[in-house]
Design an enzyme around this catalytic site. Structure first.
Site, mmCIF file in Angstrom:
data_model
loop_
_atom_site.group_PDB
_atom_site.id
_atom_site.type_symbol
_atom_site.label_atom_id
_atom_site.label_comp_id
_atom_site.label_asym_id
_atom_site.label_seq_id
_atom_site.Cartn_x
_atom_site.Cartn_y
_atom_site.Cartn_z
ATOM 1 N N ASP A 1 0.827 -1.129 0.077
ATOM 2 C CA ASP A 1 -0.024 -0.156 0.078
ATOM 3 C C ASP A 1 0.754 1.431 -0.074
ATOM 4 O O ASP A 1 0.422 2.363 -0.258
ATOM 5 C CB ASP A 1 -0.668 -0.280 1.353
ATOM 6 C CG ASP A 1 -1.906 -1.040 1.163
ATOM 7 O OD1 ASP A 1 -1.907 -1.948 0.029
ATOM 8 O OD2 ASP A 1 -3.071 -1.141 1.914
ATOM 9 N N ASP B 1 -13.198 35.024 -35.278
ATOM 10 C CA ASP B 1 -12.638 33.734 -35.463
ATOM 11 C C ASP B 1 -13.313 32.451 -34.838
ATOM 12 O O ASP B 1 -13.024 31.309 -35.090
ATOM 13 C CB ASP B 1 -11.340 33.730 -34.670
ATOM 14 C CG ASP B 1 -10.271 34.657 -35.776
ATOM 15 O OD1 ASP B 1 -10.156 34.350 -36.772
ATOM 16 O OD2 ASP B 1 -9.932 35.670 -35.196
ATOM 17 N N GLY C 1 -10.434 22.782 -36.829
ATOM 18 C CA GLY C 1 -11.566 23.273 -37.499
ATOM 19 C C GLY C 1 -11.727 24.665 -37.940
ATOM 20 O O GLY C 1 -12.556 25.119 -38.763
ATOM 21 N N LEU C 2 -10.570 25.309 -37.885
ATOM 22 C CA LEU C 2 -10.552 26.782 -38.136
ATOM 23 C C LEU C 2 -10.913 26.788 -39.461
ATOM 24 O O LEU C 2 -11.694 27.912 -39.798
ATOM 25 C CB LEU C 2 -9.327 27.243 -37.811
ATOM 26 C CG LEU C 2 -9.012 28.705 -37.553
ATOM 27 C CD1 LEU C 2 -10.049 29.019 -36.190
ATOM 28 C CD2 LEU C 2 -7.628 28.862 -37.124
#
Ligand code: SF4
Ligand code: SF4
EC number: 1.3.7.7
Lengths: 425, 526
Positions: B36, B291, B426-427
């Protein structure tokens, strides 16, 4: 008596439990699955030790016991069967299922051997189910591998054929290389345990000569002896010298002419000497302290002292099997403190008092020691890295010289001695 | 018995270690087997800390079990006290020790120690890490403060600073080690409050000592920064000392504003102008800028701890203009508020700690962005989806060297960057029409952002379920439909596939050809 000074201590430890070996075993046998029967702690341990989520779909998992399972053991067995069935349905490519016992399952005496038997009957050979314990109340770190391999021994087919069996998980490339070298010595029947396919189990019998590649396989060795095999004792194949003696032990058992051994190994030794030299320059005269964890500590200490010129401050080991380790112990300088067991606080006191140049330790201790200005090396890295064999001696030494070289590179800039040369703005 | 491959939370005693390690002068004696001790590496490696957590493990072994493990506990307690001389001692057990029932807490309490001893009972077989952290903070605070609880009705007045002629002061409760970006959040919230003339009295547990916990009731108000860790403590302080506490977690521009209003109102201060967020954070303007138009309606799947998941849902839907298509948490304790947040978005919350089910839900929702934990990051990678990490469990990557808060105005800036960057490719989405035949967009030419790409969201997770989910109305893609689909840039392919399938079902056609694709396109643009 000459030789190292053997000491013992006990107290709080800072050592992984045997479950941890799943982390390399599951990579060795991709068609096996390791199902820990345990608690959330066990699940969290292997997850954390495996570098926190490397793979989206690992080949290990945990059947987490809940209050309900604790209440009735009969139900726990049913539950385990259900979970195993579910898992095998999800992962039809699994050929061997290891049921791995943990502290909780040991304490409540959940009989995994019986569970394995039951599942084997039900699965009719489609999947083989075996069990062993990796619990932290009984095993440390690498002993888990011993348990897993020992569980496979009864399943090995019998054979009287003369052969060499290498026992212990090795990196594939290292294994191939060693088998190739034994071939050049004229030993052509070489197999390994664990095999890289869990179902392709090697045979064993009176003709089998075993070379252990790792020092922590005591139980497996015992069971192989029971199956008629001869288990050789030799230094372990770490470093050029150890690897050579280890191969020589094998060669001798197969009556390979010493001249043949020399022809094959001498050039390797010469190459290793060249490979070791730059690391030896860094390491020679430096003082090293090995904290107990992997049970590789003795062979490593022997290598670092004899081949790299390091001074051994203390060599810790979680357990010491004196028979298996006799040859390693004999190679350590007289008076080297070899400490079996651990009291982590006292041991760290000794580390601080002796101010070594390098400490080999578990993952939890490394950064705190670095913060105190002491360079460290993770012992777990030595179980994962391809370090066995004469050809790897240079790489093995590099694992130890790198932290020291790194210090030399950055320490002067990060800890300027002139007060007029501040680092941080 | 539950089959777990990866888990979101550790056992409850790891939560307790988080509290002990966050504080000064607190030591934890944990009755546990040697393995542990792995818990230490969570702090020294994942958080890269230079100190070991203040824990003494008793390291009992099988051979001790027949003998006197109670004596073993006492020996370790004595040694730990001598060596570390803590101001307060926590004593508890891990899962294995719970089974052998030594009751280490009671043993330690009987040893006549001079410092406060808190006995922790953390049921390992039913509870988990965050619960353990919350319970430990609560037990410790209660243990240290119970003799100060006023006998009569508490007379706490959060506005008393006015009569006392001083600045108002508050406590920040909940930040801890192994909490997501806690270190930076504390600095951020402190700055935010200071800007408004409010002092921070105690931050706990992170960096607090025992004396600090005793000072908690001297403040005017408690800020419940991480409900997962601090809510039970805040409730106890409210019930016993009459101290109110805040409910809003200041993650995101709207929530930060609400938080400020809540704090000001409670303290009897004039609430700040709603314009402040616009002036102080870049998120609002960045989100409004042209943008960001491409972010409109991006489908987002959210999964994490309760606080971060709820905050993320609000930021996505209100501040970034995303569409939340999935929301869930692994924190059962936070199920209620997460369900409410999901319902407000017209969704059903996923309360679940099986990452495979989460992965399946994610695949089903076919999002364009995943906000999740490290586990969802892996699942998203398999599905070829962009992902940002918003929540624990911690990974070394979630402890950056630079400051990177989630809370307050700067936190909103960080969030804008962290969540929008994975979508950056994706711009050029609006240019797709023009460049649709450009080889850059073809499979195998992936962006510098390193997406797995190619497969697209809706390639599905074939290996997820072996259960025969054979849909009667299974849709078939014709080769020419598949070919047309392949021409679509991989980062929008999932959406297109999903739309086409939805359209096909709607109009009752079983085959999807290139024609269907164009029909669907026309349908959805219309
Ligand atoms: S020490 Fe025991 S309880 Fe802890 S992780 Fe290992 S097997 Fe599980
Ligand atoms: S790789 Fe090309 S498409 Fe992708 S983000 Fe960069 S510039 Fe944009």
């Amino acid at each position: 008596m000459a030789g190292p000074t053997l000491l013992k201590e006990s107290g709080p430890r800072e050592v992984f439990c045997g479950l941890t070996s799943i982390v390399w075993l599951h990579r060795r046998m991709p068609d096996a699955f390791f199902l820990v029967v345990g608690s959330r702690t066990c699940a969290h341990l292997i997850q954390s030790a495996a570098g926190v989520m490397i793979f989206a779909e690992p080949r290990f998992g945990t059947a987490i016991l809940s209050e309900r399972d604790l209440a009735g053991l009969a139900d726990a067995h049913e539950e385990l069967d259900r979970v195993a069935r579910e898992l095998l349905q999800r992962r039809p490519e699994i050929r061997t299922l290891f049921l791995v016992g943990s502290c909780p399952s040991e304490v409540i005496k959940l009989d995994l051997a019986r569970a394995a038997e039951r599942l084997n009957e039900e699965l009719q050979g489609r999947v083989r189910v075996v069990n062993y314990s990796g619990s932290g109340i009984e095993t440390t770190f690498t002993q888990g591998e011993d348990g897993a391999l020992a569980a496979l021994v009864p399943l090995l087919p019998a054979s009287d054929e003369r052969q060499l069996l290498l026992v212990g998980t090795l990196a594939d490339a290292v294994e191939d290389r060693l088998i190739h070298l034994f071939g050049r010595l004229g030993i052509n029947r070489v197999s390994s345990l664990p095999p890289s396919q869990s179902t392709a189990l090697p045979a064993v019998g009176p003709g089998t000569t075993v070379l252990l590649t790792q020092p922590f396989l005591t139980e497996t060795a015992r069971l192989l002896r029971d199956r008629g095999a001869t288990v050789l004792t030799a230094p372990f194949p770490l470093g050029a010298e150890g690897s050579r003696r280890w191969m020589e032990a094998g060669a001798q058992a197969f009556d390979v002419a010493p001249s043949q051994v020399a022809t094959v190994l001498d050039p390797l030794m010469e190459r290793a000497r060249i490979a070791l030299e730059p690391h030896r320059q860094v390491l020679a005269g430096k003082r090293i302290f090995l904290l107990p964890e992997s049970q590789l500590e003795l062979p490593l200490a022997r290598f670092l002292q004899r081949e790299c010129g390091m001074e051994l401050v203390e060599v810790g080991t979680p357990y010491l099997n004196r028979d298996q380790m006799a040859e390693e112990l004999a190679l350590l300088p007289e008076g080297t403190p070899v400490m079996e067991g651990q009291h982590v606080e006292l041991q760290l006191d000794r580390v601080r008092d002796s101010a070594p140049d390098l400490v080999v330790c578990g993952m939890g201790l490394a950064n705190p020691l670095e913060a105190e200005g002491i360079a460290t090396k993770w012992s777990i890295e030595l179980v994962f890295s391809p370090i066995h064999g004469i050809d790897q001696a240079g790489d093995l030494a590099e694992l130890f010289s790198r932290p020291l070289r790194r210090r030399e590179l950055i320490h002067p800039a990060l800890h300027p001695t002139q007060p007029d040369h501040p680092v941080h703005a | 018995m539950d089959l777990t491959l990866w888990t979101y939370e550790g056992p409850p005693h790891v939560g307790a270690i988080r509290i002990a390690a966050s504080m000064d002068g607190v030591h934890y004696v944990l009755h546990a087997p040697q393995g542990d001790t792995y818990a230490d590496l969570l702090f020294t490696m994942i958080e890269r800390r230079g100190q070991r957590p203040p824990v003494t493990y008793t390291t009992f072994q099988a051979r001790d079990l027949g003998g006197d493990t109670a004596e073993l506990v006492k020996r370790h307690v004595r040694e730990a006290v001598d060596r570390f001389q803590p101001d307060a001692l926590l004593v508890g057990e891990s899962c294995t020790a719970e089974l052998i029932q030594d009751q280490p807490g009671a043993l330690a309490q009987g040893m006549g120690l001079t410092m406060p001893v808190v006995s922790l009972e953390l049921p390992a077989y039913s509870k988990k890490e965050n619960w353990g952290a919350a319970e430990t903070l609560y037990q410790l605070t209660r243990g240290l403060l119970k003799q100060d609880v006023p006998a009569a009705q508490p007379q706490h007045d959060p506005k008393r600073w006015q009569q006392q002629g001083r600045r108002p002061r508050v406590n920040l409760l909940g930040p801890s080690l192994l909490g997501f970006r806690c270190r930076d959040d504390v600095l951020e919230v402190q700055t935010l409050l200071t800007m408004h003339g409010i002092d921070v009295a105690v931050v706990a547990p992170l960096g607090a000592g025992v004396e600090d916990l005793k000072r908690i009731p001297d403040a005017d108000l408690n800020i419940c920064l991480y409900p997962e860790v601090a809510e039970s403590t805040c409730i106890w302080l409210e019930r016993n000392f009459g101290m109110p506490f805040t409910r809003t977690v200041p993650i995101g521009v709207g929530a930060t504003h609400d938080f400020l209003v809540e704090v000001h109102t409670a303290l009897g201060l004039e609430p700040p102008s709603p314009e402040e967020g616009y002036r102080r954070s870049r998120l609002p303007w960045y989100s409004e800028s042209v943008d960001s138009t491409y972010l409109t309606g991006k489908r987002v799947f959210i999964f994490g701890d309760g606080s971060h998941a709820i905050a993320a849902a609000r930021i996505c839907s209100e501040e970034l203009g995303f569409q939340v298509v999935g929301l869930g948490t692994y924190s059962r304790e936070m199920a209620r508020p997460v369900r409410a947040a999901a319902k407000a978005l017209g969704l059903e919350a996923l309360i679940c700690d099986d990452y495979l089910k989460v992965e399946a839900a994610m695949a089903e929702a076919a999002p364009e962005l995943v906000l999740g934990t490290q586990m969802e990051r892996h699942s998203a990678k398999r599905l070829g989806l962009p992902c940002a990490v918003i929540s624990t469990p911690m990974h070394v990557q979630d402890v950056p060297a630079r400051r990177s808060p989630q809370m307050g105005w700067e936190g909103a800036n960080v969030i804008f960057d962290d969540w929008v960057h994975p979508l950056m490719m994706g711009l050029e989405e609006h240019l797709i029409g023009m460049f649709r035949h450009d080889f850059e967009f073809v499979d195998g030419h992936q962006s510098h952002l390193g997406h797995a790409g190619g497969a697209g969201a809706a390639s599905g997770v074939p290996d997820l379920s072996d259960g025969p989910e054979v849909d009667e109305d299974a849709l078939v893609w014709t080769p020419d439909g598949e070919a047309e689909l392949k021409k679509i840039p991989f980062f929008v392919r999932g959406k297109v596939r999903r739309n086409a399938e939805a359209y096909a079902r709607q109009v009752g056609c079983k085959e999807i050809s290139s024609e269907t694709l164009y029909d669907a396109k026309a349908h959805y643009k219309a």
